[in-house]
Design an enzyme around this catalytic site. Sequence first.
Site, PDB file in Angstrom:
ATOM      1  N   LYS A  78       0.867  -1.186   0.000  1.00 36.58           N
ATOM      2  CA  LYS A  78       0.000   0.000   0.000  1.00 36.58           C
ATOM      3  C   LYS A  78       0.901   1.233   0.000  1.00 36.58           C
ATOM      4  O   LYS A  78       1.949   1.244   0.661  1.00 36.58           O
ATOM      5  CB  LYS A  78      -0.880  -0.049   1.253  1.00 36.58           C
ATOM      6  CG  LYS A  78      -1.913   1.064   1.371  1.00 36.58           C
ATOM      7  CD  LYS A  78      -2.772   0.854   2.626  1.00 36.58           C
ATOM      8  CE  LYS A  78      -3.897   1.875   2.742  1.00 36.58           C
ATOM      9  NZ  LYS A  78      -4.762   1.636   3.936  1.00 36.58           N
ATOM     10  N   SER A 153      -9.809   1.594   2.951  1.00 36.08           N
ATOM     11  CA  SER A 153      -8.911   2.354   2.121  1.00 36.08           C
ATOM     12  C   SER A 153      -7.855   1.530   1.379  1.00 36.08           C
ATOM     13  O   SER A 153      -7.281   2.021   0.414  1.00 36.08           O
ATOM     14  CB  SER A 153      -8.200   3.403   2.978  1.00 36.08           C
ATOM     15  OG  SER A 153      -7.320   2.804   3.893  1.00 36.08           O
ATOM     16  N   SER A 177      -9.996  -0.885   7.014  1.00 36.93           N
ATOM     17  CA  SER A 177      -9.374  -0.711   5.698  1.00 36.93           C
ATOM     18  C   SER A 177      -8.651  -1.914   5.105  1.00 36.93           C
ATOM     19  O   SER A 177      -8.296  -1.882   3.931  1.00 36.93           O
ATOM     20  CB  SER A 177      -8.402   0.455   5.742  1.00 36.93           C
ATOM     21  OG  SER A 177      -9.109   1.640   5.524  1.00 36.93           O
TER      22      SER A 177
END
Length: 485
Positions: A78, A153, A177
């Site tokens: 990420k 997210s 997330s």
Amino acid sequence: MSLFEMTLQELRTGLDRREFTAVEATRAFVERIAATDDTINAFITVCADQALAEATAADRRLAAGESAPLTGIPLAMKDIFNTAGVRTTCASKILDNYVAPYDATAFARLKAQGAVLLGKVNMDEFAMGSSNENSAFGAVHNPWDTTCVPGGSSGGSAACVAARQAPAALGTDTGGSIRQPASHCGVVGLKPTYGRVSRYGVIAYASSLDQVGPVTRDVRDCALLLQAIAGYDPLDSTSVDMPAPDYAAALTADLKGVRIGLPREYFIEGLDADVRQAVEQAVATCRALGAEIVEVSLPHTEYAVACYYLIATAEASSNLARYDGVRFGHRTATQGNLIETYSCSRDEGFGSEVKRRIMLGTYALSSGYYDAYYLKAQKVRTLIRQDFLDAFEKVDVLLGPVAPTPAFRIGEKAADPLQMYLSDIFTIPVNLAGTCAMSLPCGFSATDLPIGLQLIGKPFAEAEILRAAYAFEQATEWHKRKADI
Ligand code: GLN
């Protein structure tokens, strides 16, 4: 089978048996990304050349008989993890050309065990969002239906694994997330207990809630990747000095004697009918595997979303104060005094959801409102944590849905922040309580979108939820389906 179809475990076995090289495996994923990412938009930065160079070095080490657990395995990160020499944007314009001078500990550990960095994946800006629509680099498209969101997210982390662009990825979970995108993309995602994995070098959103975790194709890979990153780090004062158990050793295929609790508050009206059916079916499977099913209550669940949006935004308002255009990140071209430089840089650099949260958090912390909002939220947080501890007096694991609905359409909730915030109603309480939980595939909706099952464990009982997840996975076929992309 194409190399990009392989799980982490299959890649490990194939590399060790010299059936293919790390360069071949890495190239397969790089080509897969090139072929599919115009559609998915999971990657912000692809490190093709660097990855192939790292794979070449890995092949040399393998040939010399020096194999670490991840030697030659390509992975995605990420874009919230600092990676020395490779830009880290946090999906924000304010950091769009930021290159960190050091590695986040979680990434350093993967590297030290031989992993190859494929690239940095998309996310909601500063990890604020549930749909990946809040990215300065564009929305991510769900591989199962590209008109739908992948969740957020960590939407890029989940979508890239579902689209077979990477065998696994790391994400972060502050209020859901990792679990919610894993659920929406039909992959496995685990949020460890707060303190289990170092947050050093992870760009901070809400420091008392943020936690790093794996996103993988199956439960065994999840255990392997968690093993690689778990453990004490002197650079993170909130990481816990307690050795990590052998997670893979916990994976046994039955649930005999395991007490599973169903929180009454997680089976509410408003739960999508397909989600309810899939989760109820999962309960029946667990019972057949020998689990004892008990109904429990987490009575303060209804306050969790409100409590989270005070605490998380308060912490964010403080954490994001550092982006002032002075030392790093975007600086405005407007000429002005210091205050004007701050305010123009921040106005140009932050997206609207991030601004909304900074304002909310600043308000909640301001003199006169602190006691009424922030302090009250902290008290509610204690009650929520106590709910879990009480439930865990009666059961070993809690089971429920991850999200109230399957993936929604891109644009569907973008104009309604409250609707968006409510999609985290079943994941947020776990972060407030600081305990561990995971999502794994348990079915599909009538429109063929994946549905995730949430298993919540006692603090530091990641091995227990992995065991339950593995038993469930072995008894079902959901994780074997793949998106047609
Ligand atoms: N969707 C939640 C939020 O918007 C959680 C995000 C996260 O876990 N980083 O804050």
